[in-house]
Write an enzyme that holds these catalytic residues in place. Structure first.
Site, PDB file in Angstrom:
ATOM      1  N   CYS A  48       0.857  -1.177   0.000  1.00 29.01           N
ATOM      2  CA  CYS A  48       0.000   0.000   0.000  1.00 29.01           C
ATOM      3  C   CYS A  48       0.898   1.234   0.000  1.00 29.01           C
ATOM      4  CB  CYS A  48      -0.859  -0.053   1.263  1.00 29.01           C
ATOM      5  SG  CYS A  48      -1.843   1.416   1.545  1.00 29.01           S
ATOM      6  N   CYS A  90      -0.899   3.824  -6.432  1.00 32.89           N
ATOM      7  CA  CYS A  90      -1.772   3.188  -5.438  1.00 32.89           C
ATOM      8  C   CYS A  90      -1.988   1.772  -5.940  1.00 32.89           C
ATOM      9  CB  CYS A  90      -3.103   3.941  -5.364  1.00 32.89           C
ATOM     10  SG  CYS A  90      -4.402   3.061  -4.451  1.00 32.89           S
TER      11      CYS A  90
HETATM   12  N1  DGL Z   1      -3.960   0.530  -1.996  1.00 31.75           N
HETATM   13  C1  DGL Z   1      -3.521   1.584  -1.167  1.00 31.75           C
HETATM   14  C2  DGL Z   1      -2.413   2.397  -1.784  1.00 31.75           C
HETATM   15  O1  DGL Z   1      -1.589   1.830  -2.469  1.00 31.75           O
HETATM   16  C3  DGL Z   1      -4.541   2.315  -0.352  1.00 31.75           C
HETATM   17  C4  DGL Z   1      -5.722   2.901  -1.023  1.00 31.75           C
HETATM   18  C5  DGL Z   1      -6.672   3.432   0.037  1.00 31.75           C
HETATM   19  O2  DGL Z   1      -6.999   2.666   0.944  1.00 31.75           O
HETATM   20  O3  DGL Z   1      -7.030   4.602  -0.065  1.00 31.75           O
HETATM   21  O4  DGL Z   1      -2.307   3.585  -1.578  1.00 31.75           O
END
Ligand code: DGL
Length: 259
Positions: free
Chosen positions: A69, A180
């Site tokens: 993430c 993301c």
């Molecule tokens: N998948 C995550 C990222 O790479 C988080 C997205 C979220 O929960 O807003 O930032």
């Protein structure tokens, strides 16, 4: 054991890459579905979640933890490393460096959550690796949540994506970083808009190679445990919907965890 976590489904794109590189490793994937999305939450909230999840994964015997993430990495990777000094921690950061290196027009864009977009860590990454390149940082509020619906391909969302992408192409951007992990699942929507004028940059494979370098000695029975803070069944249901059938075949358990 290797632990991989995200706020929700996005990190499954990283899990799939790790599962390919390490076919015999036992993996835990933890989705903090009770708190998705992270991208619009305050930094101290995200840090609290990351430390609690890291501890939970360490308690289950994980020797390496991947923050799959960008938002968690930009906000809390340092705190996680300090909290778990004996555990190897790998983060996921937007692929600014490969994008800047590959850009012929010297103009790239980073699509990210609001938290990542305004983070000092991203600003530092850009200063370090893309100082000679023009970088447009584009916050995409709501996109991760939209991926969570598992039906992102709606006319309204397509129009929203096009509104973000078209001005970038018209301005001469030739590399677009998926900052993301959820956005990897939007590639089928984004790619056709590019008409060959720009390439998407995703770091999931590079992260998986880093995990291989650190824990290439992970020989177990290749099982994957799916865990979520609410609705764990949505994780297993998501795998075929996201074309992750090879991951699905390795799933040995699906559980709700209280973290
Ligand atoms: N998948 C995550 C990222 O790479 C988080 C997205 C979220 O929960 O807003 O930032």
């Amino acid at each position: 054991m290797i632990g991989v976590f995200d706020s929700g489904l996005g990190g499954l794109s990283v899990l799939a890459a790790i599962a390919r590189e390490l076919p015999q490793a036992n993996l835990i994937y933890l989705a903090d579905t009770a708190h998705v999305p992270y991208g619009d939450k305050p930094d101290n909230f995200i840090t609290g979640r990351v430390l609690a999840i890291g501890q939970h994964l360490a308690d289950q015997g994980c020797k390496l933890i991947v923050a799959a993430c960008n938002t968690a990495t930009t906000t809390a990777i340092q705190a996680l490393r300090e909290h778990l000094p004996h555990i190897q921690v790998v983060g996921v950061e937007p692929g600014v460096k490969p994008a800047a290196q590959g850009s012929l027009k010297r103009h790239i864009a980073v699509l990210a959550t609001e938290t990542t977009a305004r983070s000092k860590r991203l600003a530092h990454l850009i200063d370090t690796h893309a100082a000679q390149v023009k970088v447009d940082v584009v916050p995409c509020p709501g996109w991760a949540t939209h991926v969570e619906t598992l039906q992102p391909d709606t006319p309204a969302f397509r129009a929203e994506v096009e509104q973000k992408i078209r001005p970038l192409l018209d301005a001469g951007v030739d590399r677009i970083v998926l900052g993301c992990t959820h956005y990897a699942f939007l590639i089928p929507i984004i790619e056709p808009l590019l008409e060959g004028r720009a390439q998407l940059v995703d770091v999931a494979d590079a992260v998986a190679r880093q995990v291989l370098r650190l824990r290439g000695d992970s020989y177990a029975d290749g099982k994957i445990s799916l865990q979520a803070t609410v609705h764990p069944e949505r994780l297993s249901a998501a795998l075929p919907a996201l074309s992750l059938n090879k991951v699905a075949r390795r799933v040995a358990s699906v559980t709700q965890v209280s973290v």
